[in-house]
Write a protein that holds these residues in place. Structure first.
Motif: not given
Length: 393
Positions: A122-138
Motif C-alpha cells: 500500500p502507498t504511501p510506503y516506507w522508502v526501503s520496502y520497494a528496493d529491498q524487494i527488487k534486490m531480491n528479484e521480486g
C-alpha cells in the motif's frame, strides 16, 4: 565497462537518509537548520536499559559471540513482550533477532522471494520496502491508499492487484509516513483475504506502542490463529524505547520462515552485537513506564503542532493516529509557489527557510511531504512558523 552490479545501479537512495545528511551538512556550515527529517526520538535510552548494557560489559557477558539468531534470554524477552502486548505466546524457534528491523525486513524478502514473485505494498510506503524487494528479484506492486480513505487500502483494492504471482502483502500499521492505523474490522477482512489466497502477511509493527488520543493498535497477528500462521511480524526496540543507535530488531512467525531468515542472518551479519542484546532484554521485559512518558510527549507535540501546520497556506493535513510523522498534501502549496515537483519544492523550503523536511516522492506520494515531530516542541513550533511565513509571502 562499469564495475558495479545492475542491482546497485538500479537501487534508489533512501530519501530520509539523504535529507538527514543534507541537513547535517548545512548545519556544519553554520546554518540554523531546523531538522524534521529522521524518525528518531529525541529522548535518550532509559537509564535502566543503559545499566543493563553496562552490567553486561562489566561482567564480561557481552564479550563473546552469541547464537546467530539471538540469545535465548532475548528470545524469552520477546515472548514476554508478546504475552503482554500481543496476547499470545511464541516459542524460541518462532523468533529471530537481527541488526535492526530494517535488516530483518531484507532477510524476510531474501528468505521467501523468488524471481518474479510479487509483493503488494500500500502507498504511501516506507522508502526501503520497494528496493529491498527488487534486490531480491521480486516485483513490488503498489496499491494507492487515498487520503479520502484515511490512507488505508481495502480488500477490493487488494483483490484487484492480486495475480497468480502475488506472494506477500506488506502491512505497516501505524504507518510511516502517514501515521494511520487499521482497526480490528479492517485487519480481519484483510487477514482473511490473505489466508483465502495463501498470501503471506508481512506486518511491520515498529510503531505499535506509539498511538495517540484514544486510538488503539491492533496487531493483525492477534486477530485469529489462521491469520497468525500466515503472518510474519517485524518489530524492534528503536522507536518505543529510544534505542535507534542500538540496532535491535526481531521477527516472529512460523518456524520454517524464521529458520530460513536465521540462515541468512548467519551467513551475513552473524549475531547482533551482544551488548545490544542484553540492553534489549531489559527493554522488552523490564519496566515500561518510560515508553508511556515518551508516548505522552509525542501526543502533546502532535496535538500542538497539527493545528498550527493546518494553518499553513496550501498545506492540507490529516491528523495521524500513531507513529510520529505528519504527512501534509502540498499540491496547492506547490501551485502557489510555482512548483510541479515535490522534491524541488522540499529543496526550496530547505534553502529558503532552513527547515529540513522529506520529499513524499520516495514514499510513493508525489503531492506530499513528511515531517517528523520526534523532536522538541520549540523546534517544531519554530519550523511551522517558518513554513507559514514562507507560504504567506
Amino acid at each position: 565497462m562499469t564495475k558495479l552490479s545492475k542491482r546497485v545501479l538500479e537501487m534508489e537512495e533512501s530519501v530520509t537518509l539523504a535529507a538527514g545528511a543534507r541537513a547535517k551538512a548545512l548545519k556544519a556550515q553554520g546554518r540554523d537548520i531546523l531538522e524534521l527529517t529522521l524518525g528518531e526520538p529525541d529522548f535518550v535510552t532509559p537509564k535502566h536499559i543503559q545499566q543493563a548494557a553496562i552490567e553486561a560489559i562489566e561482567t564480561g557477558k557481552a564479550s563473546f559471540y552469541t547464537v546467530a539468531s539471538g540469545l535465548p534470554a532475548l528470545k524469552a524477552a520477546v515472548n514476554t513482550y508478546f504475552e503482554n502486548f500481543y496476547g499470545y505466546s511464541v516459542e524460541p524457534n518462532q523468533v529471530v533477532v537481527g541488526t535492526g528491523a530494517k535488516f530483518l525486513l531484507y532477510a524476510f524478502f531474501a528468505a521467501v522471494i523468488n524471481p518474479g514473485d510479487e509483493v503488494i505494498i500500500p502507498t504511501p510506503y516506507w522508502v526501503s520496502y520497494a528496493d529491498q524487494i527488487k534486490m531480491n528479484e521480486g516485483q513490488p506492486v503498489f496499491v494507492k491508499a487515498t487520503e479520502a480513505n484515511q490512507f488505508k487500502v481495502t480488500v477490493e483494492q487488494l483483490e484487484a492487484a492480486r495475480t497468480d504471482k502475488t506472494k506477500v502483502l506488506l502491512l505497516n500499521s501505524p504507518s510511516n509516513p502517514t501515521g494511520m492505523i487499521y482497526n480490528h474490522k479492517e485487519l480481519e477482512a484483510i487477514g482473511n483475504w490473505a489466508v483465502s489466497h495463501d498470501i503471506l502477511i508481512l506486518a511491520d509493527d515498529i510503531y505499535g506502542r506509539l498511538v495517540y488520543n484514544g486510538h488503539r493498535f491492533t496487531p493483525i497477528s492477534s486477530i485469529s490463529e489462521t491469520i497468525r500462521k500466515q503472518t510474519i511480524v517485524i518489530n524492534g526496540v528503536s522507536k518505543a524505547y529510544a534505542m535507534t543507535g542500538w540496532r535491535v530488531g526481531y521477527a516472529v512467525g512460523q518456524p520454517e520462515i524464521i529458520s530460513a531468515m536465521s540462515k541468512i542472518v548467519g551467513q551475513t551479519t552473524s549475531n547482533l552485537t551482544a551488548v545490544a542484546q542484553y540492553a534489549a532484554i531489559e527493554a522488552l521485559s523490564g519496566p515500561q513506564d518510560t515508553v508511556e512518558t515518551m508516548r505522552q510527549a509525542f501526543e502533546d507535540r502532535l496535538n500542538t503542532i497539527y493545528p498550527l501546520l493546518a494553518e499553513v497556506p496550501g498545506f492540507e493535513v490529516i491528523k495521524p493516529e500513531g507513529a510520529f510523522y505528519l504527512f501534509p498534501n502540498v499540491k496547492k502549496a506547490m501551485e502557489m509557489k510555482g512548483f510541479s515537483d515535490v522534491t524541488d519544492f522540499t529543496t526550496a523550503i530547505l534553502e529558503e527557510t532552513d527547515v529540513a523536511l522529506v520529499t513524499g516522492a520516495g514514499f510513493g506520494a508525489p503531492e506530499n511531504i513528511r515531517l517528523s515531530y520526534a523532536t522538541d516542541m520549540e523546534t517544531l513550533k519554530a519550523a511551522v512558523a517558518r513554513l507559514k511565513e514562507y507560504m504567506s509571502k
